[in-house]
Scaffold this motif. Structure first.
Motif, mmCIF file in Angstrom:
data_model
loop_
_atom_site.group_PDB
_atom_site.id
_atom_site.type_symbol
_atom_site.label_atom_id
_atom_site.label_comp_id
_atom_site.label_asym_id
_atom_site.label_seq_id
_atom_site.Cartn_x
_atom_site.Cartn_y
_atom_site.Cartn_z
ATOM 1 N N PHE A 33 21.208 -23.171 2.727
ATOM 2 C CA PHE A 33 19.902 -23.612 3.192
ATOM 3 C C PHE A 33 19.016 -22.577 3.972
ATOM 4 O O PHE A 33 17.931 -22.897 4.548
ATOM 5 C CB PHE A 33 19.990 -24.853 4.166
ATOM 6 C CG PHE A 33 20.697 -25.967 3.512
ATOM 7 C CD1 PHE A 33 20.273 -26.531 2.425
ATOM 8 C CD2 PHE A 33 22.004 -26.219 3.968
ATOM 9 C CE1 PHE A 33 20.800 -27.586 1.687
ATOM 10 C CE2 PHE A 33 22.513 -27.365 3.098
ATOM 11 C CZ PHE A 33 22.153 -27.841 2.094
ATOM 12 N N SER B 50 12.315 -20.603 -0.666
ATOM 13 C CA SER B 50 11.780 -21.858 -0.630
ATOM 14 C C SER B 50 10.162 -21.950 -1.483
ATOM 15 O O SER B 50 10.148 -22.668 -2.370
ATOM 16 C CB SER B 50 11.493 -22.414 0.803
ATOM 17 O OG SER B 50 10.855 -23.920 0.543
ATOM 18 N N PHE C 16 17.722 -22.745 -4.794
ATOM 19 C CA PHE C 16 17.365 -23.249 -3.544
ATOM 20 C C PHE C 16 16.556 -24.617 -3.660
ATOM 21 O O PHE C 16 16.085 -24.788 -4.644
ATOM 22 C CB PHE C 16 16.547 -22.276 -2.698
ATOM 23 C CG PHE C 16 15.914 -22.704 -1.420
ATOM 24 C CD1 PHE C 16 17.099 -22.410 -0.314
ATOM 25 C CD2 PHE C 16 14.927 -23.516 -1.138
ATOM 26 C CE1 PHE C 16 16.552 -22.569 0.956
ATOM 27 C CE2 PHE C 16 14.539 -23.723 0.123
ATOM 28 C CZ PHE C 16 15.287 -23.130 1.255
ATOM 29 N N SER D 199 15.599 -30.226 0.627
ATOM 30 C CA SER D 199 16.488 -29.936 1.607
ATOM 31 C C SER D 199 16.104 -29.815 2.855
ATOM 32 O O SER D 199 16.962 -29.461 3.767
ATOM 33 C CB SER D 199 17.796 -29.565 1.064
ATOM 34 O OG SER D 199 17.619 -28.270 1.068
ATOM 35 N N HIS D 200 14.836 -29.428 3.076
ATOM 36 C CA HIS D 200 14.325 -28.932 4.538
ATOM 37 C C HIS D 200 13.354 -29.976 4.829
ATOM 38 O O HIS D 200 12.397 -30.488 4.104
ATOM 39 C CB HIS D 200 13.467 -27.712 4.240
ATOM 40 C CG HIS D 200 14.551 -26.485 4.507
ATOM 41 N ND1 HIS D 200 15.048 -26.037 5.503
ATOM 42 C CD2 HIS D 200 15.352 -25.921 3.614
ATOM 43 C CE1 HIS D 200 15.838 -25.038 5.373
ATOM 44 N NE2 HIS D 200 15.871 -24.805 4.146
ATOM 45 N N PHE E 146 20.247 -32.942 1.592
ATOM 46 C CA PHE E 146 20.872 -32.068 2.254
ATOM 47 C C PHE E 146 22.428 -32.214 2.233
ATOM 48 O O PHE E 146 23.281 -31.512 1.898
ATOM 49 C CB PHE E 146 20.590 -32.303 3.826
ATOM 50 C CG PHE E 146 21.023 -31.521 4.830
ATOM 51 C CD1 PHE E 146 20.800 -30.056 4.959
ATOM 52 C CD2 PHE E 146 22.058 -31.705 5.535
ATOM 53 C CE1 PHE E 146 21.421 -29.304 5.984
ATOM 54 C CE2 PHE E 146 22.608 -31.018 6.509
ATOM 55 C CZ PHE E 146 22.113 -29.591 6.574
ATOM 56 N N HIS F 293 24.189 -31.566 -1.151
ATOM 57 C CA HIS F 293 24.543 -30.075 -1.163
ATOM 58 C C HIS F 293 25.496 -29.491 -0.377
ATOM 59 O O HIS F 293 26.343 -28.902 -0.792
ATOM 60 C CB HIS F 293 23.211 -29.241 -0.945
ATOM 61 C CG HIS F 293 22.186 -29.150 -2.282
ATOM 62 N ND1 HIS F 293 21.277 -30.149 -2.583
ATOM 63 C CD2 HIS F 293 22.137 -28.226 -3.216
ATOM 64 C CE1 HIS F 293 20.881 -30.201 -3.628
ATOM 65 N NE2 HIS F 293 21.148 -28.769 -4.127
#
Lengths: 151, 75, 263
Positions: free
Chosen positions: C13, C33, C121, C125-126, C194, C197
């Motif tokens: 991440f 990203s 990526f 997930s952010h 998140f 993963h």
């Protein structure tokens, strides 16, 4: 034995043609849609010869004059006995809903606590707004929950 | 004890509610299924109630997770 | 035996700059990203160009795949918002496809031996990415709600048919409930991607370290390997489902804004 092997090979070859893959994908998408929305599995209406580019243009831009195809599908719907103006309703079914409901409560509580914390920092009234915020946030979370269950 | 170690232990302890949430979810879905198999026609109208119970149980686990994260990253 | 670069579950991440760019004091470097967002957008664009280039009455392979996506979203928008929801179709469709492709491309395996900056990526997930998308939705809801209903939009926070002394309290609760919407949207998508993963990476890490022992313990590596396969399958489902849920909730909130004055 060799004939069997040849047969299996042939079947595999056939199974891997792009047409078959495409068909499988489409069937899969329809099954998912049926499971998620409760709509009948194979709507005939869906692929009754809509032009892709035409459809994007028509539905995306929201033109003033509806093309004849639109009129046709409306008449078709009317003949099938479907209501023309469908009432707005939530179409999330079991899986989507189950994933939705669990975070609603947490988000309500989080926002309430955050607001309370901010008010406390601003006004300098140590724990009181935080406590009230947690209570109200939990209530808001329950409100979220009951609303999303009602749909 | 070092503060860092205590923090990690605390975060681990705060993750225990996840076990309880797991047991609770199993009970909810198991009981719903056994009820639904006995009387399939009544299953659909009881689904919202089951989802409510699911959400409330899941909330316990998520709260434990959130507290673990708060312990880990804010102190 | 195995190259264990980026071996923790959290390194995937990390946001790493690929091309350093500075605009005044603002850092606008091209990160991994941003790179994967560009790749996803390019893939979507190419796919739909290829699908609509030769639009035919009887759709070909690519065209019918595109039609599946299109009609799925179109039915969703029409069923949820109603007939006047058509003008939101482009937005919901873009959102749905973008999130779907971001989620799915995050499941691609990285090319072995590539630098850490170029590993696969998942932008979704952010929390900052998902929160930005959710804020966009809520901004559209508020602006459209006030444009369509005027001040009657505020009736959304004023439940009817209750004793008057309860009203201020309930109004407060409704406001908090409204404010929690973007957060719940953002947190749901972010947390699912998140957590998925992290679990995938944990299982894969078990396999690698068990094989790395080089003795008979290697055989125990089969269990986490099967686990990783199962989790990968589950992740595909979750990726599609989360994109769907995001689109559904966007539609429901837009529908609330469109019909705020009615109830």
């Amino acid at each position: 034995m060799r004939r069997l092997a040849a047969l299996v090979f042939k079947a595999e070859n056939q199974a891997l043609t792009p047409e078959f893959l495409c068909l499988t994908l489409r069937c899969g998408a329809y099954m998912v849609r049926r499971d998620l929305t409760g709509a009948p599995a194979f709507c005939v209406r869906s692929f009754s010869g809509r032009l892709m580019g035409d459809a994007i243009d028509r539905d995306g831009a929201g033109k003033e004059d509806p093309p004849p195809l639109d009129e046709f599908s409306r008449r078709l719907d009317a003949m099938r006995g479907q209501p023309e103006e469908e009432s707005p309703k939530g179409s999330g079914a079991a899986w989507g809903r189950a994933m939705r409901v669990s975070s609603e409560l947490l988000a309500g509580l989080f926002v309430g606590a955050l607001l309370g914390l901010g008010l406390d920092r601003w006004l300098g009234t140590a724990p009181w707004f935080l406590l009230a915020g947690i209570g109200l946030g939990f209530a808001a979370g329950l409100r979220n929950l009951s609303r999303s269950l009602k749909e | 004890m070092e503060a860092e170690a205590a923090k990690l232990i605390g975060a681990g302890l705060a993750a225990i509610p996840l076990a309880g949430a797991g047991v609770g979810l199993g009970l909810i879905f198991g009981n719903f299924l056994s009820g639904a198999f006995r009387n399939p026609s009544a299953a659909a109208q009881n689904q919202p109630t089951m989802l409510l119970a699911f959400a409330l149980t899941e909330f316990t686990g998520l709260l434990g997770f959130a507290i673990a994260m708060i312990i880990l990253y804010t102190f | 035996m195995f190259d264990q670069r980026a071996d923790g579950p959290m390194e995937q991440f990390e946001i790493l700059p690929i091309v350093d760019l500075h605009f005044g004091s603002i850092d606008i470097s091209l990160t991994n990203s941003a790179l994967w967002m560009i790749i996803g957008t390019a893939a979507i664009t190419i796919f739909f160009f290829a699908a609509t280039r030769r639009a035919a009455m009887i759709p070909g392979r690519i065209q019918s795949m595109a039609e599946v996506f299109y009609e799925f979203t179109f039915d969703l928008v029409r069923d949820t918002i109603g007939p006047d929801g058509r003008k939101f179709f482009p937005y919901v469709f873009t959102l749905f496809i973008f999130i779907l492709i971001m989620n799915l491309f995050g499941l691609l395996p990285s090319w072995p031996g590539l630098a850490h900056e170029l590993h696969t990526f998942t932008p979704t997930s952010h929390v900052i990415v998902t929160l930005a998308l959710a804020m966009l939705t809520i901004t559209i809801v508020i602006v459209y709600g006030f444009m369509k209903n005027g001040l009657k939009f505020l009736k959304l926070f004023w439940p009817s048919g209750l004793p008057l002394w309860l009203m201020p309290l309930l109004c407060l609760i409704e406001v908090i409930s409204f404010l929690s919407r973007p957060l719940s949207l953002a947190i749901r998508l972010f947390a699912n991607m998140f957590a998925g993963h992290v679990i995938l990476k944990l299982f894969a890490g078990f396999v690698v370290s068990l094989i790395g022992t080089g003795s008979a313990v290697m055989l125990f590596g089969i269990a986490p390997f099967l686990g990783a396969i199962a989790v990968t399958a589950l992740e595909f489902l979750v990726a599609a489902l989360q994109a769907y849920v995001f689109a559904v909730l966007t539609c429901i909130y837009l529908s609330d804004a469109a019909h705020a004055a009615d109830h």
